[in-house]
Scaffold this motif. Structure first.
Motif, PDB file in Angstrom:
ATOM      1  N   ASP A  28      43.576  29.807  40.898  1.00 14.83           N
ATOM      2  CA  ASP A  28      43.070  29.594  42.249  1.00 14.83           C
ATOM      3  C   ASP A  28      41.638  30.103  42.384  1.00 14.83           C
ATOM      4  O   ASP A  28      40.847  29.553  43.154  1.00 14.83           O
ATOM      5  N   HIS A  66      48.740  29.569  45.738  1.00 15.48           N
ATOM      6  CA  HIS A  66      48.497  28.380  46.562  1.00 15.48           C
ATOM      7  C   HIS A  66      48.468  27.110  45.715  1.00 15.48           C
ATOM      8  O   HIS A  66      49.130  26.135  46.012  1.00 15.48           O
ATOM      9  N   VAL A 104      39.066  33.107  52.129  1.00 13.44           N
ATOM     10  CA  VAL A 104      39.979  32.539  51.135  1.00 13.44           C
ATOM     11  C   VAL A 104      40.552  33.635  50.239  1.00 13.44           C
ATOM     12  O   VAL A 104      41.752  33.645  49.942  1.00 13.44           O
ATOM     13  N   LEU A 161      38.372  28.139  43.748  1.00 12.80           N
ATOM     14  CA  LEU A 161      37.509  28.689  44.790  1.00 12.80           C
ATOM     15  C   LEU A 161      36.045  28.612  44.369  1.00 12.80           C
ATOM     16  O   LEU A 161      35.184  28.214  45.160  1.00 12.80           O
ATOM     17  N   ILE A 165      43.227  29.011  55.377  1.00 15.89           N
ATOM     18  CA  ILE A 165      43.668  28.062  54.362  1.00 15.89           C
ATOM     19  C   ILE A 165      44.984  27.428  54.783  1.00 15.89           C
ATOM     20  O   ILE A 165      45.782  28.023  55.497  1.00 15.89           O
ATOM     21  N   ILE A 179      43.575  24.978  46.100  1.00 22.51           N
ATOM     22  CA  ILE A 179      42.395  25.406  46.858  1.00 22.51           C
ATOM     23  C   ILE A 179      41.274  24.391  46.655  1.00 22.51           C
ATOM     24  O   ILE A 179      40.896  24.059  45.532  1.00 22.51           O
TER      25      ILE A 179
END
Length: 388
Positions: free
Chosen positions: A246, A189, A174, A250, A207, A192
């Motif tokens: 992000d 992104h 990732v 994560l 991803i 996530i």
């Protein structure tokens, strides 16, 4: 705590900004008029965009047609459309086909074109491959790489908590994907979560779902999007979204995979042993509720799916209460202490620093000791994939 209303971007970024990903034909909504005229205008714009993508494409699937695709299985609902497993009959290639209705509001139409351009431009081992797209009126069909083991969300719900060595490989993949998106395309992104991290029988982790991705500097990045339960404290409060947001998502995702449950939730069984969950949430838990009557317990059972349960008892939070908890309370941790490697605990803690200025970027986190270990770890992901 006061939850600020998020800023909604109302203006397009200036044309010609070299830092922006721009898409021809998507800078404005179709002209006002009849619904059929709007659709015709958008259909033309979309067809032109698809043709340009095909001309620039080097893959062998650029001439995709609906009649060449054989439906095999419904994979689920994604952002703005359904996803099916299909076979491209001429080549025998198995693909994932995302079907999006183009009779959508202007913002969604621009999002579709942006998604196409982002996916077409992406070339990374950590990003789902884009095969092509075509119009099947009134839908647009986007064909992508099929990952046969599905999402990590579905995997852990099937097999339980995921081994921390595998979770380390997930973190590495990732971070590599996020770094690629940020460094090469200047995009983030913004969604996530385990359901957007896919796995296949070759042991690859990638991803997906750029349905809510946006240009880093564009005002679109100030729009309240993404899955709220994985959202960083600063984003909940309406601050600007950055790549560090992000990183928070994560961190939450990694805890979820390692523990086999969402960090802010409890096991679905009231009789389950909660000792393993001790300390995951902050010590400053919400004040205990008074004992529930039988009627209240029955009501709670009916309502349980609408809220997020916190460590048993009578504490079921609404989404608003969860967001307040994320902002006000210390971040969740990889617990119980001592079960996981110290380096893994430290990595997750660094992802979940409440102040974004203190949080490291994906590129910086690639230098973390746990990621260095994960990069050289000998765990066979292909063999692991064969176990479920």
């Amino acid at each position: 705590m006061t939850l600020k209303a998020p800023k909604i971007g109302t203006s397009n970024a200036a044309e010609g900004d070299n830092n922006l990903l721009t898409i021809n034909g998507s800078s404005s909504a179709p002209p006002t008029g009849s619904a059929s005229a709007n659709r015709s205008t958008y259909h033309t714009t979309l067809s032109t965009t698809l043709a340009k993508l095909d001309l620039n494409s080097e893959n062998k699937y650029h001439d995709l047609r609906n009649e060449d695709l054989k439906d095999m299985q419904e994979l689920g609902q994604g952002n703005g459309g359904s996803v099916k497993k299909v076979e491209h009959v001429p080549t025998g290639t198995i693909m994932a086909k995302k079907i999006v209705l183009i009779d959508a509001k202007p913002s969604v139409r621009k999002q579709i074109l942006r998604e196409l351009q982002i996916m077409h431009d992406c070339n990374s081992n950590y990003i789902i491959s884009f095969y092509g797209a075509f119009i099947s009126d009134p839908n647009i069909c986007i064909c992508m790489e099929y990952m046969d083991k599905g999402s990590l969300d579905g995997i852990y719900k099937k097999i339980g908590p995921i081994d921390i060595e595998v979770v380390g490989k997930v973190a590495l993949a990732v971070l590599e994907g996020l770094t690629y998106l940020y460094d090469v395309h200047r995009i983030i992104h913004r969604d996530i979560k385990p359901s957007n991290i896919l796995f296949n029988s070759k042991g690859q982790i990638k991803i997906c779902d750029f349905g809510v991705s946006g240009e880093l500097i564009n005002s679109i990045a100030d729009t309240f999007v993404g899955t709220s339960t994985y959202m960083s404290p600063e984003r909940i409060q309406g601050a600007q979204y950055t790549v560090k947001s992000d990183v928070w998502s994560l961190g939450i995702s990694l805890i979820e995979l390692a523990l086999g449950r969402f960090p802010f939730s409890d096991s679905s069984s009231d009789e389950s042993d909660l000792s393993d969950f001790e300390g995951t949430l902050s010590p400053a838990r919400p004040a205990p509720l008074p004992p529930m009557t039988r009627a209240q317990k029955d009501k709670k059972k009916k309502r349980k799916s609408r809220g997020v349960s916190l460590q048993g008892g009578g504490m079921t939070m609404s989404i608003l209460e969860l967001l307040q908890h994320i902002v006000n309370e210390p971040a969740p941790r990889l617990t119980p202490e001592g079960r996981f490697p110290k380096e893994a605990e430290d990595f997750v803690d660094s992802c979940l620093l409440k102040t974004p200025d203190e949080r490291r970027t994906p590129k910086d986190l690639l230098k973390h000791a746990w990621i260095d270990h994960s990069r050289t770890a000998t765990i066979d992901l292909e063999a692991w994939a064969s176990t479920f």
